[in-house]
Design a protein around this motif. Sequence first.
Motif, PDB file in Angstrom:
ATOM      1  N   UNK A   1       0.831  -1.196   0.000  1.00  7.07           N
ATOM      2  CA  UNK A   1       0.000   0.000   0.000  1.00  7.07           C
ATOM      3  C   UNK A   1       0.861   1.239   0.000  1.00  7.07           C
ATOM      4  N   UNK A   2       1.876   1.247   0.855  1.00  9.46           N
ATOM      5  CA  UNK A   2       2.796   2.371   0.904  1.00  9.46           C
ATOM      6  C   UNK A   2       3.991   2.016   1.765  1.00  9.46           C
ATOM      7  N   UNK A   3       5.091   2.753   1.604  1.00 10.80           N
ATOM      8  CA  UNK A   3       6.287   2.513   2.416  1.00 10.80           C
ATOM      9  C   UNK A   3       6.203   3.248   3.751  1.00 10.80           C
ATOM     10  N   UNK A   4       5.260   4.186   3.865  1.00  8.74           N
ATOM     11  CA  UNK A   4       5.063   4.923   5.103  1.00  8.74           C
ATOM     12  C   UNK A   4       3.599   5.264   5.284  1.00  8.74           C
ATOM     13  N   UNK A   5       3.217   5.587   6.529  1.00  4.55           N
ATOM     14  CA  UNK A   5       1.822   5.933   6.838  1.00  4.55           C
ATOM     15  C   UNK A   5       1.757   7.278   7.549  1.00  4.55           C
ATOM     16  N   UNK A   6       2.620   8.190   7.130  1.00  2.00           N
ATOM     17  CA  UNK A   6       2.639   9.512   7.760  1.00  2.00           C
ATOM     18  C   UNK A   6       1.362  10.283   7.448  1.00  2.00           C
ATOM     19  N   UNK A   7       0.849  11.102   8.378  1.00  4.49           N
ATOM     20  CA  UNK A   7       1.419  11.417   9.698  1.00  4.49           C
ATOM     21  C   UNK A   7       0.991  10.467  10.807  1.00  4.49           C
ATOM     22  N   UNK A   8       0.172   9.453  10.495  1.00  2.00           N
ATOM     23  CA  UNK A   8      -0.304   8.542  11.541  1.00  2.00           C
ATOM     24  C   UNK A   8       0.842   7.768  12.178  1.00  2.00           C
TER      25      UNK A   8
END
Length: 325
Positions: free
Chosen positions: A90-97
């Motif tokens: 889905x993604x390499x990061x979940x910022x800002x969570x």
Amino acid sequence: MLKHALEVLDLLDRPRTSGRLLADHLRSVLETAAAETGEALPAGPKPEITVTRVEGHQGGTDFVKVVVPGSRGKAAGGGAPTLGILGRLGGVGARPERIGLVSDADGAVSALAAAAKLLDMYGRGDVLEGDVVLSTHVCPDAPTRPHDPVPFMDSPVSILDCNRNEISPEMDAVVSIDTTKGNRLLNHRGLALSPTVKEGWILRVSDTLLGVLETVTGADAHVLPITTQDITPYGNGVHHINSIMQPCVATDAPVVGLALTTGPAVAGCATGASHETDIAAAARFAVETAKEFGRGAVRFHDAEEFARLVELYGPMKQLQAAAEA
């Protein structure tokens, strides 16, 4: 391979990472390898590295595609088969969570590390027989969503966008690498191989691919259990283990999933959950499969047996079709 995995991890684990940043890194790997030999790149088609920005309903992401031509591959007018290697996520990061690289990133890291290794080999003069097409996407701020038994990473773009940008018609077989830790079906840390899926059929596990997996891990192979639900398109309202098998709905080529797994269930949006040596092993599996598939030593499925199944019981392509609204 561990060096390549660590370099990719470092580039992805930042809030402003991008496909362009990774593409520049991959080009530098090729250039450095060629410079070390002091010789020109091999004659014929040259590697291609492209980045495509795609915007979706929950943001955007950068698709990175790498084509490494083979000595007898289609790009050179030869007949050697082409392998597709996909890093699914889905993604390499979940910022800002969440701050940091998420567990879901492992598939992207594996595919990009494999690309770096193949480009390094190409620059040094080690050219495989068949072409290899590697693709994944880079998004540092993807959304999350609820899932049983642990939360999943969501994607800023649809699975249709992913399949459209990552799967190429020239692929004769596909290895789909994906973090598969959020389940209680396979309680083992390391790698697991799925059965081969082709045109809606779940076929037996490839013996030759199991051999590659045992070689690169130095351990007994583990098999990922998948169901008919898992090989149907997302959005049909049924449970999927994750997106590892979604490429099979968009191609008639045989597809296998290579899962990075853990003992307990680990959320895809968890940070601090990536195991560098497991990622390196997944990338080595991809590279070794590319070597053997291009020279005809690895088979994803038995073509005669598949034809017999279709003759006896009919096609199963309806399982590749998206559900009607």
